[in-house]
Write an enzyme that holds these catalytic residues in place. Structure first.
Site: not given
Length: 507
Positions: A81, A84, A482, A232
């Site tokens: 995603d 990571d 990120e 999430y």
């Protein structure tokens, strides 16, 4: 004589100026095209699984080739995603939906990049088909997020637990299941002409998964929370995903039952939603929300496309218009803020996801308005379609470098862009340069160093600057540095549009 020379010189300067304007216009158009190409290339850097022979981001190698073995499934593939090495299916499915919607609306404007867009969608849907192979089960995530986040390690080296988190009839997850159904349904439209057989497989699976999501209701944070929360969690409920999934199934099939589902349930959507902002739960008006965790504005814009100026226009067109009014700087009902340099802000981290997803909705809704000679009334302001496009273009230009720092927030685009993004694979030496295994904690020095990243994750759009237009370029600052798939996915459609139409004009 002097007067004649002066006149000739003025004429020459005028012609040069006009020529320069034409060249600048062409350069702007070409830049949007370059940005589109790089925006799509980013998804190759996020691939999990066995990489194909035509992989262009070749510093990435095969990874996570045994995903799903712990539950007797083949869950190899899909996307990581963000920075990571976890596969979170909820935001992955949303990213796939947005890539598909980008192609549905603007694929004809993508030129040679259309095939790369189709490849990026198919990489997602091939995995989502695996994740929904068994009726009554939907994979929600793969990889222990807490163990993964405790390491700074290349995906090719992962030795943390690759736990599979699966929802089922007794432990349901309606939001991840319905979003998966939406992604499959939207993607079936994309492949309807390019691969009809595959399109049929996608839409049939979408129906099956939607029925499961609706029949066995529950939130996945109660079922597999340790695998997806707090990263999430969906705090605003799953009702919006069910309606979103039904809307895409109606668009894909034209079957009346999905329209009836929409009409029967849309009025019961909550007026307020809860979002996690800086560790605190905050309530906001639902009609203005759109992203991986809230589909309200997306539902209203999507459905408005086929009900505008009809007896079925309410509540969709009204709510879509209210949403637009929250974004216009001159609107009396504006609810977002803008930085001094002009970047749109919503509360919470990774702000660029709002700039790209909301810009996408503005551009799409502008096209719907044009088809019906419409505009959006915002109190004493009447917003024409071109105004919606201008707001979106301002966000695009800011992201690509027209901002107080003159920094492109897309890696590899322009002369100045983030060098230290929060991304494990990009920051660590590639397998080609360092074939030896890098253990969990051995990558920590690469995380902590102030040196630029080892690899260029071309096309990655980072979380972005703060509300004062400042950006530290520090990989330890994940909210700002990120990248994520759901920042890039809606930007694909926006860039395709402005590649073709770089200068919004009133009609």
């Amino acid at each position: 004589m002097a007067s004649g020379k002066r006149h000739s010189m003025i004429t020459l300067l005028t012609l040069l100026l006009l020529l320069g304007m034409v060249v600048l216009d062409r350069v702007a158009s070409q830049n949007y095209g370059d940005a589109l190409s790089k925006c799509l290339l980013f998804f190759e850097g996020q691939r999990s699984g066995k990489l194909p022979p035509n992989q262009r981001m070749n510093w990435r190698k095969d990874s996570a080739l045994r995903d799903g073995f712990d539950v007797g499934m083949n869950l190899v593939g899909g996307y990581y995603d963000a920075g990571d090495n976890v596969k979170f299916n909820f935001p992955m499915a949303f990213s796939t939906t947005m890539l598909a919607w980008s192609v549905i609306e603007f694929g004809q404007l993508m030129g040679s990049d259309l095939q790369y867009a189709l490849d990026s969608i198919r990489w997602g849907t091939d995995y989502l088909l695996k994740a929904t192979k068994f009726p009554g089960k939907v994979t929600a995530a793969v990889g222990d997020p807490n163990a993964d986040h405790n390491c700074w390690q290349r995906p090719e080296d992962m030795d943390t637990s690759r736990t599979s988190y699966v929802v089922n009839q007794t432990h349901p997850g309606s939001e991840v299941s319905a979003e998966t159904a939406a992604a499959l349904a939207a993607s079936s439209l994309v492949f309807k002409s390019a691969d009809k057989k595959y399109s049929i497989v996608l839409v049939n699976r979408a129906k099956q998964v939607f029925d499961f999501a609706d029949m066995f209701r529950g939130t996945y944070k109660d079922s597999v929370g340790r695998g997806v929360c707090p990263f999430y969690c969906d705090y605003d409920g799953y009702e919006d995903e069910l309606i979103w999934g039904a809307a895409w199934l109606f668009k894909a099939t034209n079957e009346r039952k999905y329209w009836d589902y929409l009409q029967r349930n849309v009025l019961y959507l909550p007026k307020k939603v809860t979002r996690l902002v800086d560790g605190q739960l905050q309530a906001s008006a639902s009609f203005a929300e759109f992203g991986w965790d809230a589909k309200y504005a997306g539902i209203n814009v999507l459905v408005s496309g086929w009900v505008m100026n009809s007896s079925n226009s309410n509540p969709y067109v009204l709510e879509a218009g209210k949403f637009v009014c929250t974004l216009l700087p001159e609107s009396p009902s504006k609810s977002v803020t803008y930085s001094p340099g002009g970047l749109l802000f919503r509360p919470g981290g990774s702000n660029m996801q709002h700039a790209t997803s909301l810009s996408f909705l503005l551009v799409v809704y502008a096209q719907y308005l044009k088809k019906h000679n419409g505009a959006v009334p915002c109190g004493n302001v009447n917003a024409e379609p071109s105004r919606l496009e201008q707001i979106a273009k301002g966000q695009v230009d800011y992201i690509l470098g027209k901002n107080p720092l003159s920094m492109s927030y897309m890696v590899g685009f322009g002369q100045k862009f983030p060098q230290r993004i929060h991304h494990r694979a990009a920051s660590l030496p590639s397998i080609g340069k360092h074939p030896e295994h890098i253990k969990c904690k051995d990558g920590t020095p690469y995380f902590q160093t102030e040196n630029p990243n080892q690899n260029l994750l071309t096309g990655a759009i980072v979380g972005g600057p703060d509300e004062k237009d400042q950006f530290p370029d520090n990989r330890m600052n994940a909210p700002q540095s990120e990248p994520t798939t759901y920042i890039n996915a809606p930007f694909v459609g926006v860039l395709a549009y402005f590649k073709a139409f770089p200068n919004p004009q009133a009609v």
